[in-house]
Design a protein around this motif. Structure first.
Motif, PDB file in Angstrom:
ATOM      1  N   GLY A 245       0.787  -1.222   0.000  1.00 22.04           N
ATOM      2  CA  GLY A 245       0.000   0.000   0.000  1.00 22.04           C
ATOM      3  C   GLY A 245       0.818   1.270   0.000  1.00 22.04           C
ATOM      4  O   GLY A 245       0.332   2.324   0.423  1.00 22.04           O
ATOM      5  N   LEU A 246       2.061   1.206  -0.504  1.00 24.02           N
ATOM      6  CA  LEU A 246       2.963   2.344  -0.388  1.00 24.02           C
ATOM      7  C   LEU A 246       3.138   3.142  -1.673  1.00 24.02           C
ATOM      8  O   LEU A 246       3.340   4.352  -1.623  1.00 24.02           O
ATOM      9  N   ARG A 247       3.110   2.483  -2.846  1.00 27.04           N
ATOM     10  CA  ARG A 247       3.434   3.193  -4.083  1.00 27.04           C
ATOM     11  C   ARG A 247       2.624   2.673  -5.259  1.00 27.04           C
ATOM     12  O   ARG A 247       2.365   1.480  -5.365  1.00 27.04           O
ATOM     13  N   PHE A 248       2.281   3.603  -6.143  1.00 26.48           N
ATOM     14  CA  PHE A 248       1.878   3.261  -7.498  1.00 26.48           C
ATOM     15  C   PHE A 248       3.111   3.433  -8.380  1.00 26.48           C
ATOM     16  O   PHE A 248       3.913   4.348  -8.163  1.00 26.48           O
ATOM     17  N   ASN A 249       3.239   2.597  -9.394  1.00 28.58           N
ATOM     18  CA  ASN A 249       4.402   2.713 -10.276  1.00 28.58           C
ATOM     19  C   ASN A 249       3.979   2.349 -11.694  1.00 28.58           C
ATOM     20  O   ASN A 249       3.585   1.217 -11.956  1.00 28.58           O
ATOM     21  N   TRP A 250       4.061   3.334 -12.599  1.00 28.32           N
ATOM     22  CA  TRP A 250       3.609   3.127 -13.975  1.00 28.32           C
ATOM     23  C   TRP A 250       4.770   3.069 -14.947  1.00 28.32           C
ATOM     24  O   TRP A 250       5.702   3.871 -14.875  1.00 28.32           O
ATOM     25  N   CYS A 251       4.665   2.177 -15.893  1.00 27.99           N
ATOM     26  CA  CYS A 251       5.473   2.250 -17.107  1.00 27.99           C
ATOM     27  C   CYS A 251       4.776   3.225 -18.044  1.00 27.99           C
ATOM     28  O   CYS A 251       3.571   3.115 -18.297  1.00 27.99           O
ATOM     29  N   VAL A 252       5.526   4.189 -18.533  1.00 31.65           N
ATOM     30  CA  VAL A 252       5.002   5.134 -19.520  1.00 31.65           C
ATOM     31  C   VAL A 252       5.303   4.552 -20.895  1.00 31.65           C
ATOM     32  O   VAL A 252       6.464   4.463 -21.302  1.00 31.65           O
ATOM     33  N   ALA A 253       4.273   4.122 -21.614  1.00 29.55           N
ATOM     34  CA  ALA A 253       4.454   3.443 -22.895  1.00 29.55           C
ATOM     35  C   ALA A 253       3.817   4.237 -24.022  1.00 29.55           C
ATOM     36  O   ALA A 253       2.855   4.989 -23.823  1.00 29.55           O
ATOM     37  N   ASP A 254       4.367   4.070 -25.213  1.00 28.98           N
ATOM     38  CA  ASP A 254       3.780   4.663 -26.407  1.00 28.98           C
ATOM     39  C   ASP A 254       2.389   4.063 -26.624  1.00 28.98           C
ATOM     40  O   ASP A 254       2.227   2.845 -26.607  1.00 28.98           O
ATOM     41  N   ARG A 255       1.398   4.904 -26.833  1.00 31.84           N
ATOM     42  CA  ARG A 255       0.026   4.404 -26.939  1.00 31.84           C
ATOM     43  C   ARG A 255      -0.180   3.537 -28.184  1.00 31.84           C
ATOM     44  O   ARG A 255      -0.984   2.604 -28.180  1.00 31.84           O
ATOM     45  N   GLY A 256       0.565   3.820 -29.236  1.00 30.83           N
ATOM     46  CA  GLY A 256       0.398   3.051 -30.467  1.00 30.83           C
ATOM     47  C   GLY A 256       1.201   1.766 -30.498  1.00 30.83           C
ATOM     48  O   GLY A 256       0.690   0.714 -30.888  1.00 30.83           O
ATOM     49  N   THR A 257       2.472   1.833 -30.055  1.00 30.18           N
ATOM     50  CA  THR A 257       3.364   0.666 -30.163  1.00 30.18           C
ATOM     51  C   THR A 257       3.523  -0.095 -28.854  1.00 30.18           C
ATOM     52  O   THR A 257       4.024  -1.220 -28.864  1.00 30.18           O
ATOM     53  N   ASP A 258       3.153   0.509 -27.743  1.00 29.60           N
ATOM     54  CA  ASP A 258       3.297  -0.057 -26.395  1.00 29.60           C
ATOM     55  C   ASP A 258       4.761  -0.189 -25.968  1.00 29.60           C
ATOM     56  O   ASP A 258       5.080  -0.887 -25.013  1.00 29.60           O
ATOM     57  N   VAL A 259       5.677   0.484 -26.649  1.00 26.40           N
ATOM     58  CA  VAL A 259       7.088   0.470 -26.260  1.00 26.40           C
ATOM     59  C   VAL A 259       7.272   1.329 -25.014  1.00 26.40           C
ATOM     60  O   VAL A 259       6.761   2.450 -24.925  1.00 26.40           O
ATOM     61  N   ALA A 260       8.032   0.814 -24.040  1.00 29.81           N
ATOM     62  CA  ALA A 260       8.268   1.532 -22.787  1.00 29.81           C
ATOM     63  C   ALA A 260       9.153   2.746 -23.022  1.00 29.81           C
ATOM     64  O   ALA A 260      10.223   2.649 -23.633  1.00 29.81           O
ATOM     65  N   LEU A 261       8.715   3.909 -22.505  1.00 28.91           N
ATOM     66  CA  LEU A 261       9.428   5.163 -22.720  1.00 28.91           C
ATOM     67  C   LEU A 261       9.904   5.806 -21.430  1.00 28.91           C
ATOM     68  O   LEU A 261      10.708   6.746 -21.476  1.00 28.91           O
ATOM     69  N   GLY A 262       9.410   5.354 -20.287  1.00 26.87           N
ATOM     70  CA  GLY A 262       9.811   5.974 -19.034  1.00 26.87           C
ATOM     71  C   GLY A 262       9.018   5.416 -17.876  1.00 26.87           C
ATOM     72  O   GLY A 262       8.303   4.417 -17.996  1.00 26.87           O
ATOM     73  N   ASN A 263       9.131   6.104 -16.749  1.00 29.16           N
ATOM     74  CA  ASN A 263       8.493   5.628 -15.523  1.00 29.16           C
ATOM     75  C   ASN A 263       7.990   6.804 -14.699  1.00 29.16           C
ATOM     76  O   ASN A 263       8.627   7.856 -14.628  1.00 29.16           O
ATOM     77  N   VAL A 264       6.824   6.607 -14.060  1.00 25.86           N
ATOM     78  CA  VAL A 264       6.293   7.557 -13.084  1.00 25.86           C
ATOM     79  C   VAL A 264       5.935   6.790 -11.827  1.00 25.86           C
ATOM     80  O   VAL A 264       5.237   5.769 -11.894  1.00 25.86           O
TER      81      VAL A 264
END
Length: 365
Positions: A245-264
């Motif tokens: 219950g401590l963190r949310f962690n997202w992969c920031v991906a290209d919406r079209g290709t789904d390639v990972a571009l970063g993290n939030v």
């Protein structure tokens, strides 16, 4: 300590949805199916037949293991059991057929077993452990109210090799419900991006993004180079932080290709005030405004009453980290001030720390 006077026969326990009882001959096909679902299992049909017909009754009679069949929707769903020890405590173990998973059946069964163990058997503490990475088992323990204990190296055996294990415990007076939320990343979409959970096959994207001189300077606590082993540990740690219950962690991906571009990452979420954002970008994403777009997407969800319902977002970074500050300002965050000499750098010097914040009433949103 003398032997706890367990009931001579397996009692029937029910909550109206799940029933715990002694095994019956008609349970055998379900028991065989459950134990053969795991391709790595060495527990065959003959083993299941002996266990259901003789092993469970004999273990119960000897007081070494108190095993119940879990019945759901009128059929065999799995087993749950308590293993007493010499100190008046017990360990809990459980397994469920795939058809019954995902509906809270196992956690209901564990709660029934806990009540029996504490009120009838008089156990002081009931322990749980599972191999690190066994998320279904951990989620059942979480749902049943177990306190998470330390991760113990080499506690368990998996396919002939020692492996680390999660541990937990619960007492008779503890609630039988989760002690903290289990955070699950919502999928967030913007015009160019999809924010989702990281996948295990994206280790290379993580190592490339986190191995560079800028990272070494502004985040000196990260190992350099950031190896595949470091990336796998980071993914495991982020999953455990979410489960706690401590963190949310997202992969920031290209919406079209789904390639990972970063993290939030979103943390300090308990009070929903001054929750903090951290972020980093893969070289492919830099200079395109993508991370600012990702932060705006997270902020929209964070402030929404239908989303997280938070009240303030904060970003803290080194005053000299121009790229991170440019992202924060492009996302609409306002500079709140500088904490003097509060940010340690990789060259052993200290920089001021720039503090930004964002409120739901700010015009930029």
């Amino acid at each position: 300590m003398g032997r706890v006077p367990f009931p001579a026969e397996t009692p029937v326990l029910t909550d109206g949805v799940v029933t715990l009882r002694a095994p019956r001959p008609e349970d055998l096909p379900g028991a065989i199916e459950r134990n053969t679902e795991d391709p790595d299992s060495t527990f065959g049909a003959d083993d299941a037949r002996r266990w259901m017909s003789y092993g469970i009754p004999e273990a119960w009679s000897a007081g070494t293991r108190l095993v119940f069949v879990i019945e759901h929707q009128g059929r065999y769903a799995g087993t749950v059991g308590l293993a007493p020890d010499a100190n008046g405590n017990a360990g809990v173990h459980y397994g469920l057929g795939s058809w019954a998973r995902g509906a809270g059946v196992a956690s209901r069964a564990v709660r029934l077993a806990l009540e029996f163990g504490f009120t009838v058997c008089g156990f002081h503490v009931i322990h749980w452990w599972a191999r690190v990475g066994n998320w279904p088992s951990r989620r059942v323990a979480w749902a049943a109210g177990f306190r998470l204990g330390p991760t113990i190296p080499a506690l368990a055996e998996d396919q002939g090799r020692r492996t680390d294990a999660w541990t937990g415990w619960i007492g008779p007076g503890d609630p039988r419900s989760p002690r903290q939320p289990w955070l699950v990343n919502p999928v967030l979409e913007t015009s160019r991006l999809r924010l989702r959970t990281w996948r295990d096959d994206e280790v290379d994207r993580i190592t490339t993004a986190r191995t560079n001189q800028v990272t070494a300077h502004f985040l000196p606590f990260l190992p350099q180079p950031f190896t595949a082993e470091d990336a796998r540990f980071w993914l495991k740690d982020m999953a455990e932080q979410a489960a706690a219950g401590l963190r949310f962690n997202w992969c920031v991906a290209d919406r079209g290709t789904d390639v990972a571009l970063g993290n939030v990452t979103l943390y300090n979420v308990a009070t929903r005030i001054d929750s903090e954002l951290g972020y980093w970008a893969h070289p492919d994403a830099q200079g395109r405004g993508l991370m600012a777009e990702a932060l705006r997407g997270v902020a929209d969800w964070y402030f929404s009453p239908a989303g997280f319902g938070g009240r303030r977002l904060v970003i803290r970074t080194a005053a000299g980290n121009k790229a991170a500050r440019r992202v924060a300002e492009s996302a609409g965050f306002r500079l709140r001030g500088l904490d003097r000499a509060a940010f340690a750098l990789g060259d052993k010097t200290v920089d001021d720390r720039a503090v930004y914040d964002l409120l739901p009433t700010d015009d930029q949103l």
